[in-house]
Design an enzyme around this catalytic site. Structure first.
Site, short mmCIF file in Angstrom:
data_model
loop_
_atom_site.label_atom_id
_atom_site.label_comp_id
_atom_site.label_asym_id
_atom_site.label_seq_id
_atom_site.Cartn_x
_atom_site.Cartn_y
_atom_site.Cartn_z
CB CYS A 83 -9.14 -2.26 10.08
SG CYS A 83 -9.45 -3.77 9.18
CE LYS A 122 -6.50 4.82 6.50
NZ LYS A 122 -6.97 3.46 6.32
CG HIS A 154 -11.68 5.85 5.56
ND1 HIS A 154 -11.74 4.48 5.45
CD2 HIS A 154 -12.44 6.32 4.53
CE1 HIS A 154 -12.49 4.14 4.41
NE2 HIS A 154 -12.93 5.25 3.85
CG ASN A 194 -8.08 7.05 3.31
OD1 ASN A 194 -8.70 6.20 3.94
ND2 ASN A 194 -7.59 6.80 2.12
N GLY A 195 -10.13 8.41 1.62
CA GLY A 195 -11.42 7.85 1.27
C GLY A 195 -11.96 8.43 -0.03
N GLY A 196 -12.02 7.60 -1.06
CA GLY A 196 -12.66 8.01 -2.30
C GLY A 196 -11.86 8.97 -3.16
N GLY A 217 -5.69 5.09 -1.44
CA GLY A 217 -5.55 3.65 -1.27
C GLY A 217 -5.80 2.88 -2.55
NE ARG A 218 -11.30 1.80 -2.06
CZ ARG A 218 -12.54 2.03 -1.67
NH1 ARG A 218 -13.44 1.07 -1.75
NH2 ARG A 218 -12.89 3.21 -1.21
C1 LIG Z 1 -8.03 -4.82 0.36
C2 LIG Z 1 -7.92 -3.66 1.31
C3 LIG Z 1 -7.20 -3.81 2.48
C4 LIG Z 1 -7.07 -2.73 3.36
N1 LIG Z 1 -6.29 -2.87 4.47
C5 LIG Z 1 -6.05 -1.80 5.25
C6 LIG Z 1 -5.10 -1.85 6.31
O1 LIG Z 1 -4.42 -2.86 6.51
N2 LIG Z 1 -4.94 -0.75 7.07
C7 LIG Z 1 -5.64 0.41 6.82
O2 LIG Z 1 -5.45 1.41 7.52
N3 LIG Z 1 -6.52 0.49 5.83
C8 LIG Z 1 -6.73 -0.58 5.03
N4 LIG Z 1 -7.60 -0.48 4.00
C9 LIG Z 1 -8.37 0.77 3.82
C10 LIG Z 1 -7.62 1.77 2.96
O3 LIG Z 1 -6.39 2.12 3.57
C11 LIG Z 1 -8.44 3.05 2.79
O4 LIG Z 1 -8.68 3.62 4.06
C12 LIG Z 1 -9.78 2.81 2.12
O5 LIG Z 1 -9.66 1.93 1.02
C13 LIG Z 1 -10.37 4.14 1.63
O6 LIG Z 1 -9.44 4.83 0.83
P1 LIG Z 1 -9.46 4.74 -0.79
O7 LIG Z 1 -10.84 5.14 -1.23
O8 LIG Z 1 -8.39 5.68 -1.24
O9 LIG Z 1 -9.17 3.31 -1.14
C14 LIG Z 1 -7.73 -1.51 3.08
C15 LIG Z 1 -8.44 -1.37 1.90
C16 LIG Z 1 -8.53 -2.42 1.01
C17 LIG Z 1 -9.28 -2.23 -0.30
#
Ligand SMILES: Cc1cc2nc3c(=O)[nH]c(=O)nc-3n(C[C@H](O)[C@H](O)[C@H](O)COP(=O)(O)O)c2cc1C
Length: 324
Positions: A83, A122, A154, A194-196, A217-218
């Site tokens: 983070c 992570k 990520h 992870n990521g995208g 995630g998203r």
């Molecule tokens: C609003 C928001 C809050 C997030 N908070 C955390 C968190 O608390 N811990 C964490 O490991 N990643 C957090 N992330 C990152 C996501 O876990 C992930 O690594 C990142 O969005 C990329 O993956 P994605 O493309 O599948 O979303 C957060 C992402 C978003 C959008």
């Protein structure tokens, strides 16, 4: 995901998928250990398997927080090394820890000694001007040697200066190839990417290419039905029928009733349900009715039932116009 997910969200997501591993948002070790904010650990038994993600960099404090997590019933403790937010940097945790694999190893060792459940990490592929090709293998090697057998990577760097947390999730380029290379180097580690990743097709391709897991995630938040409903069958090979999105809404009603009866507010739960019908006719009326109505005084499950009826009506009209 901080500010997005919480126990209500995980309850919904668990209705959609029995097998996916769910994570809490990051909970900081100081908040638990020094602040005594034990309510941050609350979750429902139905959420299992669920991992508690901790933020911190003090081995002794993380060990105490991990113990609290284990006592609360979590299945896994995950340390956040990804983070990038300022608030998190100033507490020396999150992505900045990519600069100090020795400290992360100490943290993991201390947590492993404190708990029996698995301790995982992570991370990013690096930060700022680090050379990811050097930093990531060293990180995995040292933290792996300290007893972490499972990493979620990520697949992009975090830039600690100049980018907002949101930009840090989109602007630094994804390097899936590097994560794939780590698969070749560290055959004894369980590695998730992870990521995208937005679809189960993509997730399946990563698994077919040898990775052990995929974290979404998203997309899982914005479009939970598409990501989660088929995951049990496609990823975990469990063909037992689960909830449809509509079925999940009905299954949420008693949960919502209980939440309201304990003094909670409707919108605290329904905000996570807005994307349930994403991409389907009627998604808009569902979203609008819930987002406009859930904050009104006295709003309860009747609103959810009305919004579902309006969605189903829109579905029927769309089917009729297709047939015409
Ligand atoms: C609003 C928001 C809050 C997030 N908070 C955390 C968190 O608390 N811990 C964490 O490991 N990643 C957090 N992330 C990152 C996501 O876990 C992930 O690594 C990142 O969005 C990329 O993956 P994605 O493309 O599948 O979303 C957060 C992402 C978003 C959008």
């Amino acid at each position: 995901m901080m500010d997005w997910t919480d126990r209500h969200c995980r309850y919904l997501h668990r209705l959609l998928s029995r097998h996916t591993l769910l994570y809490t948002e990051m909970v900081t070790a100081p908040a638990l250990v020094r602040g005594g904010a034990l309510h941050l650990l609350d979750f429902n038994a139905e959420e299992h398997p669920v991992a508690l993600q901790l933020g911190g960099s003090d081995p002794a404090e993380l060990a105490k927080a991990a113990k609290l997590g284990q006592a609360a019933g979590y299945d896994e403790i995950n340390l956040n090394c990804g983070c990038p937010s300022d608030r998190v940097q100033s507490g020396t945790f999150g992505a900045i820890l990519m600069q100090d694999p020795g400290l992360v190893a100490e943290c993991v060792r201390a947590m492993r000694e404190a708990v029996d459940i698995e301790v995982t990490v992570k991370c990013r592929i690096g930060v700022d001007d680090q050379i990811a090709e050097d930093v990531l293998p060293e990180f995995l090697s040292r933290v792996g040697a300290a007893g972490c057998g499972r990493f979620t990577i990520h697949a992009r760097k975090a830039w600690l200066q100049g980018l907002s947390p949101k930009e840090n999730r989109d602007i630094p380029p994804l390097d899936y190839g590097l994560v794939q290379q780590m698969r070749g180097l560290f055959s004894g580690l369980h590695l998730s990417v992870n990521g995208g990743v937005t679809t189960l097709d993509q997730a399946e391709a990563f698994l077919a290419a040898g990775l052990d897991g995929v974290m979404i995630g998203r997309s899982a938040y914005h479009d939970p039905a598409s990501v989660l409903i088929d995951a049990d069958r496609r990823i975990f090979g469990d063909t037992a029928p689960g909830h449809t999105a509509e079925g999940a809404v009905l299954a949420m009603l008693p949960y919502i009733e209980a939440h309201l009866a304990s003094g909670g507010k409707l919108a605290q739960v329904t905000r996570h349900m807005l994307g349930l019908f994403q991409g389907r006719p009627g998604a808009r009326v569902w979203r609008r009715m819930l987002s406009e109505g859930a904050h009104r005084k006295g709003a309860g499950t009747a609103l959810v039932e009305q919004a579902l009826a309006a969605f189903e009506q829109a579905q029927a009209e769309a089917a009729d116009s297709d047939a015409a």
